[in-house]
Design an enzyme around this catalytic site. Sequence first.
Site, PDB file in Angstrom:
ATOM      1  N   ASP A 120       0.808  -1.217   0.000  1.00 12.72           N
ATOM      2  CA  ASP A 120       0.000   0.000   0.000  1.00 12.72           C
ATOM      3  C   ASP A 120       0.840   1.266   0.000  1.00 12.72           C
ATOM      4  O   ASP A 120       2.058   1.215   0.173  1.00 12.72           O
ATOM      5  CB  ASP A 120      -0.970  -0.012   1.204  1.00 12.72           C
ATOM      6  CG  ASP A 120      -0.291  -0.414   2.512  1.00 12.72           C
ATOM      7  OD1 ASP A 120       0.953  -0.457   2.556  1.00 12.72           O
ATOM      8  OD2 ASP A 120      -1.011  -0.683   3.492  1.00 12.72           O
ATOM      9  N   HIS A 158      -7.117  -4.623  10.509  1.00 17.89           N
ATOM     10  CA  HIS A 158      -6.919  -4.394   9.073  1.00 17.89           C
ATOM     11  C   HIS A 158      -5.642  -5.042   8.567  1.00 17.89           C
ATOM     12  O   HIS A 158      -4.691  -5.250   9.327  1.00 17.89           O
ATOM     13  CB  HIS A 158      -7.001  -2.903   8.710  1.00 17.89           C
ATOM     14  CG  HIS A 158      -5.831  -2.055   9.092  1.00 17.89           C
ATOM     15  ND1 HIS A 158      -5.975  -0.881   9.813  1.00 17.89           N
ATOM     16  CD2 HIS A 158      -4.510  -2.151   8.834  1.00 17.89           C
ATOM     17  CE1 HIS A 158      -4.789  -0.318   9.969  1.00 17.89           C
ATOM     18  NE2 HIS A 158      -3.876  -1.069   9.392  1.00 17.89           N
ATOM     19  N   ASN A 212      -7.138  -2.663  14.626  1.00 21.07           N
ATOM     20  CA  ASN A 212      -8.553  -2.946  14.350  1.00 21.07           C
ATOM     21  C   ASN A 212      -8.735  -4.136  13.404  1.00 21.07           C
ATOM     22  O   ASN A 212      -9.810  -4.347  12.864  1.00 21.07           O
ATOM     23  CB  ASN A 212      -9.243  -1.698  13.781  1.00 21.07           C
ATOM     24  CG  ASN A 212      -8.651  -1.244  12.457  1.00 21.07           C
ATOM     25  OD1 ASN A 212      -7.756  -1.894  11.907  1.00 21.07           O
ATOM     26  ND2 ASN A 212      -9.136  -0.130  11.923  1.00 21.07           N
ATOM     27  N   GLU A 272      -9.540  -1.779   5.644  1.00 21.16           N
ATOM     28  CA  GLU A 272     -10.120  -1.483   6.952  1.00 21.16           C
ATOM     29  C   GLU A 272     -11.337  -2.382   7.201  1.00 21.16           C
ATOM     30  O   GLU A 272     -11.862  -2.988   6.270  1.00 21.16           O
ATOM     31  CB  GLU A 272     -10.565  -0.009   6.976  1.00 21.16           C
ATOM     32  CG  GLU A 272      -9.428   0.980   6.785  1.00 21.16           C
ATOM     33  CD  GLU A 272      -8.613   1.215   8.062  1.00 21.16           C
ATOM     34  OE1 GLU A 272      -8.570   0.324   8.938  1.00 21.16           O
ATOM     35  OE2 GLU A 272      -8.019   2.305   8.163  1.00 21.16           O
TER      36      GLU A 272
HETATM   37  C1  GLP Z   1      -0.486   0.460   8.538  1.00 22.37           C
HETATM   38  C2  GLP Z   1      -0.102  -0.388   7.322  1.00 22.37           C
HETATM   39  C3  GLP Z   1      -0.305  -1.860   7.589  1.00 22.37           C
HETATM   40  C4  GLP Z   1       0.357  -2.236   8.896  1.00 22.37           C
HETATM   41  C5  GLP Z   1      -0.254  -1.451  10.026  1.00 22.37           C
HETATM   42  C6  GLP Z   1       0.313  -1.792  11.382  1.00 22.37           C
HETATM   43  O1  GLP Z   1      -1.848   0.639   8.610  1.00 22.37           O
HETATM   44  N1  GLP Z   1      -0.834  -0.015   6.157  1.00 22.37           N
HETATM   45  O2  GLP Z   1       0.216  -2.611   6.496  1.00 22.37           O
HETATM   46  O3  GLP Z   1       0.214  -3.618   9.117  1.00 22.37           O
HETATM   47  O4  GLP Z   1      -0.037  -0.076   9.761  1.00 22.37           O
HETATM   48  O5  GLP Z   1       1.452  -1.042  11.657  1.00 22.37           O
HETATM   49  P1  GLP Z   1       2.485  -1.374  12.786  1.00 22.37           P
HETATM   50  O6  GLP Z   1       3.271  -2.544  12.299  1.00 22.37           O
HETATM   51  O7  GLP Z   1       3.341  -0.153  12.902  1.00 22.37           O
HETATM   52  O8  GLP Z   1       1.726  -1.679  14.016  1.00 22.37           O
END
Ligand code: GLP
Length: 255
Positions: free
Chosen positions: A67, A138, A136, A143
Amino acid sequence: MLVIVKENYDAMSKEAARLVADRLRKKPNMVLGLATGSTPLGLYKELIRMQRDEGLDFSKVTTFNLDEYVGLPPSHDQSYHYFMHENLFKEINLDVRHIHVPQGMSKDVDVFCEWYEKRIVECGGIDLQVLGIGGNGHIAFNEPGSSLGSRTRIKTLTGTTRMDNARFFKTGEEVPRYAITMGVGTIMDAKELLLLANKTGKADAVKAAVEGPLTAMCPASIIQMHAKAFVFVDRDAASKLTGNYNDSWESKIFQ
Ligand code: GLP
């Protein structure tokens, strides 16, 4: 699904890197799906070390990132282009022509998304997709409520996700509202999935994804439908799981 619980973040990251390296040695021109966020940083560090100390070779690898924020140029220090460059790409011998990150500055996002999907197929499909998980539930920027069959497209970020990300921006207003993300269906087409989660803040999301009902309200729960999904967690993220998970990924026996 194979759930592998490791003592701490470091052990989890190193074990995940062993799996990626194993797949890479077996298929030097593998197509590797990559994720951003803090979670995979330990994995990337270990892959960089493996390239340096063990000669792990990325020269034939093709990558696809999950993404990117809409409206942030690659030079923006919060863009996922920048993140990937700083934390992985500049440190390993990837051929830049083989790197794919969604273009958040695309003039025509729909055309870009269609191209991204086609490009993945042209490259032979993703062999192994690395995933984090949002608090959450995702995955990528799919989402809660995202179609479980969705493809690469533009998505509006939820208030929770924008709040989670606000710490990285000077003002809340600057946090992007939209992102281009691979769809849940795109992710599910990968031949193998490697979902990583650490810290207690992820325990509910991990519980919902691994042991909860399959629901679009927790897009990560779709991994229950994947034939080859690995879930690597540290003790904290695993703290709400009730199943007995001692598996080694080398056992190859999927539940
Ligand atoms: C963002 C990214 C996700 C990732 C998430 C969790 O939303 N788009 O791909 O898994 O953050 O981030 P973190 O690993 O910093 O908790």
